[in-house]
Design an enzyme around this catalytic site. Structure first.
Site, short mmCIF file in Angstrom:
data_model
loop_
_atom_site.label_atom_id
_atom_site.label_comp_id
_atom_site.label_asym_id
_atom_site.label_seq_id
_atom_site.Cartn_x
_atom_site.Cartn_y
_atom_site.Cartn_z
N LYS A 1 12.57 -4.44 -17.50
CA LYS A 1 11.41 -4.06 -18.41
C LYS A 1 11.38 -4.92 -19.72
O LYS A 1 10.53 -5.37 -20.24
CB LYS A 1 10.96 -2.57 -18.77
CG LYS A 1 10.45 -1.96 -17.40
CD LYS A 1 10.45 -0.48 -17.49
CE LYS A 1 9.86 0.18 -16.09
NZ LYS A 1 10.06 1.50 -16.09
N GLY B 1 3.84 7.33 -11.90
CA GLY B 1 2.92 7.92 -11.12
C GLY B 1 1.94 7.16 -10.61
O GLY B 1 1.59 6.00 -11.10
N LYS C 1 7.71 -5.37 -10.90
CA LYS C 1 8.78 -5.93 -12.09
C LYS C 1 9.89 -7.16 -11.73
O LYS C 1 9.96 -7.92 -12.38
CB LYS C 1 9.80 -4.90 -12.45
CG LYS C 1 9.09 -3.69 -13.37
CD LYS C 1 10.05 -2.80 -13.77
CE LYS C 1 10.55 -1.76 -12.74
NZ LYS C 1 9.13 -1.03 -12.30
N GLY D 1 4.14 2.07 -17.05
CA GLY D 1 3.08 2.73 -16.59
C GLY D 1 1.79 2.78 -17.46
O GLY D 1 1.49 1.89 -17.36
N ASP E 1 16.60 -0.88 -14.33
CA ASP E 1 14.94 -0.72 -14.36
C ASP E 1 14.57 -0.87 -15.82
O ASP E 1 13.58 -1.79 -16.11
CB ASP E 1 14.56 0.90 -13.98
CG ASP E 1 12.94 0.93 -14.17
OD1 ASP E 1 12.39 0.27 -13.52
OD2 ASP E 1 12.56 1.77 -14.85
N PHE F 1 0.74 -1.33 -0.02
CA PHE F 1 0.03 0.00 -0.02
C PHE F 1 0.79 1.37 -0.15
O PHE F 1 0.64 2.25 1.06
CB PHE F 1 -1.07 -0.02 1.28
CG PHE F 1 -2.39 0.63 0.84
CD1 PHE F 1 -3.00 0.53 -0.18
CD2 PHE F 1 -2.81 1.60 1.97
CE1 PHE F 1 -4.42 1.00 -0.35
CE2 PHE F 1 -3.91 2.40 1.60
CZ PHE F 1 -4.82 2.07 0.43
#
Lengths: 168, 331
Positions: free
Chosen positions: B221, B313, B121, B150, B217, B11
């Site tokens: 991906k 975001g 990821k 995103g 990162d 969370f």
């Protein structure tokens, strides 16, 4: 490589085929053909301009075969480099023998460094260079960049290559 | 109307974004025939469980005020194993070394017959095959659009919209932090270090920026794209990775003089996975600025399709998660 060639045909049927067949036999790739049918040379032949891609080694063979077929070859203009690319280098470019770096491309025989811009902010700081590379074709340009990549690993330089869409 | 019970495991920013989006989109979901209740939320300190459906607004308020939703001590894994529900929304932080708690959670979810929708990821970059197998065995879905780009649709774009096309390559900017730093270096004629500091101040880069700026990162991906789109069995080790830390202001200027910008580009092809700074023509669709992400998908039939959007975001990432949830229950 790309070749632009002026040839002269006799004004009898089947002459154009005699000119084009050798090109395809030698795996040339015809790009354009301008057939000035209404014009005549002082020798009463018909001038034709061809542009095609062909392996450099095959050009002399082609000219021979055209002449054997009775085709006059009036002018041959080789345009050796058809692919152009830009690459950046970052690191101690000068101190790791810039001449040697350029030579590895030039020595390939199918690509050359044709321009270099160097930016050296301060002694002991990493410098940046932009290299323009010409190559005889797209594949050769890829290969030249790959050669440069190998050298760069040895010299601890960062290579910034164009995106795939730029060189394919 | 189909009753769906979900848990939100993790969370933080994304998990809270999901709660906000579910609050805002409750009616839209109902209009699609989905009556979704969040029956459990877990964060690192504990969890709240309410089989009648958690009041998301109250949970968000409590999280903001006290830093946790925890009412009891159940961990995320406990929730997955003991609370009866249908779908696990896995939004714990990425652990790229081991897959971390996210991997444990996903494995547990399939073991207990629950779908997984995730933004995490790590587990996918490390254990893609195992997770897909586990999902298949449990006859449950594993959806992960939120892990790459995103809000920018890429995995579902290829799987659904471009179905039937052979995908030849995917090339793009998949890390907003690197894009921001490189864009700002050129705008401000400033060094990498200066613009890194600016992005850290703005919260665009982490205090430890390694994961972003060294290309890790982006590489994760690429692994997810290679495995899901190209059906490979790639891991992080298969990616050739160069980050942006060595990019100089001078190199950006030299590139600019030739009509290029420098971008950290991730590239997936059948035979190559590569992350590296690349020259992009200033007028090319991949030359997007700021924190934007972009991807060009090269296909045999449709030609090249380029999508761009916000790559990070809380709400943007939650948007990708919401679309995955809907796609499970629309079928």
């Amino acid at each position: 490589m790309r070749v632009s060639m002026d040839i002269e045909l006799k004004d009898t049927p089947g002459q154009l085929l005699l000119a084009l067949n050798p090109i395809s036999e030698l795996k040339g790739n015809l790009k354009s053909i301008v057939h000035h049918h209404e014009e005549r040379t002082p020798r009463s032949t018909i001038p034709v301009q061809l542009v095609f891609e062909i392996e450099p080694a095959n050009l002399e063979v082609l000219i021979g075969r055209l002449e054997d077929n009775g085709i006059g070859v009036a002018r041959v203009d080789e345009k050796r480099f058809t692919a152009h690319g830009a690459v950046l280098l970052i690191g101690h470019i000068v101190h790791t023998d810039i001449q040697d770096t350029i030579d590895t491309i030039d020595k390939t025989g199918f690509a050359e460094v044709v321009n270099i811009s160097l930016s050296m902010p301060q002694i002991d700081m990493r410098s940046s260079a932009s290299l323009k590379i010409d190559a005889v074709g797209k594949n050769e340009l890829h290969e030249a960049i790959s050669v440069l990549r190998q050298v760069a690993i040895k010299k601890d330089l960062v290579v910034i290559e164009p995106i795939e869409a730029e060189i394919s | 109307m189909r009753k769906v019970r979900a848990s939100i495991i993790g969370f933080g920013s994304v998990g809270q974004g999901v709660a906000e989006v579910l609050l805002r989109k409750g009616d839209e979901l109902k209009s699609l025939g989905i009556d979704l209740d969040v029956v459990a939320i877990a964060d690192s300190k504990g969890s709240e469980v309410n089989l009648a459906g958690i009041d998301l607004k109250a949970a968000l308020g409590r999280k903001r005020e006290f830093g946790t939703v925890a009412i009891d001590d159940l961990t995320g894994e406990d929730v997955i194993k003991s609370v009866d529900h249908d779908i696990v929304i896995e939004t714990t932080p990425t652990d790229i070394e081991t897959g971390g708690i996210g991997l444990v959670n996903m494995v547990a979810a399939f073991e207990f017959g629950r779908h997984v929708v995730t933004s995490n990821k790590g587990p996918l970059a490390l254990k893609y095959r195992e997770l897909v197998e586990a999902a298949k065995e449990a006859d449950r879905k594993l959806l992960f659009e939120a892990t790459v780009g995103g809000a920018m649709p890429i995995i579902n774009l290829v799987r659904d919209t471009l179905a039937g096309n052979e995908i030849l390559s995917v090339e793009g900017i998949l890390n907003g932090t690197c894009n921001y730093i490189l864009t700002r270096m050129m705008e401000e004629h400033a060094s990498y270090e200066q613009m890194l500091a600016e992005s850290q101040e703005l919260g665009i880069a982490e205090t430890d920026p390694t994961y972003d700026v060294e290309g890790i990162d982006t590489a994760c991906k690429l692994v997810i794209l290679a495995n899901s789109i190209f059906n490979q069995d790639a891991t992080y080790q298969d990616v050739d990775v160069t980050g942006i830390t060595k990019v100089t202001l001078e190199s950006l200027s030299l590139a600019y003089d030739e009509g290029y910008v420098i971008k950290l580009i991730g590239e997936v092809k059948k035979d190559r996975l590569r992350v590296s700074p690349r020259l992009v023509p200033a007028s090319h669709p991949l030359a997007v600025g700021g924190t934007l992400n972009v991807a060009s998908v090269s296909t045999d039939l449709a030609g090249t399709i380029t999508v761009t959007g916000r790559g990070a975001g809380s709400i943007e990432t939650a948007s990708a998660i919401l679309s995955d949830i809907i796609s499970i229950y629309k079928d």
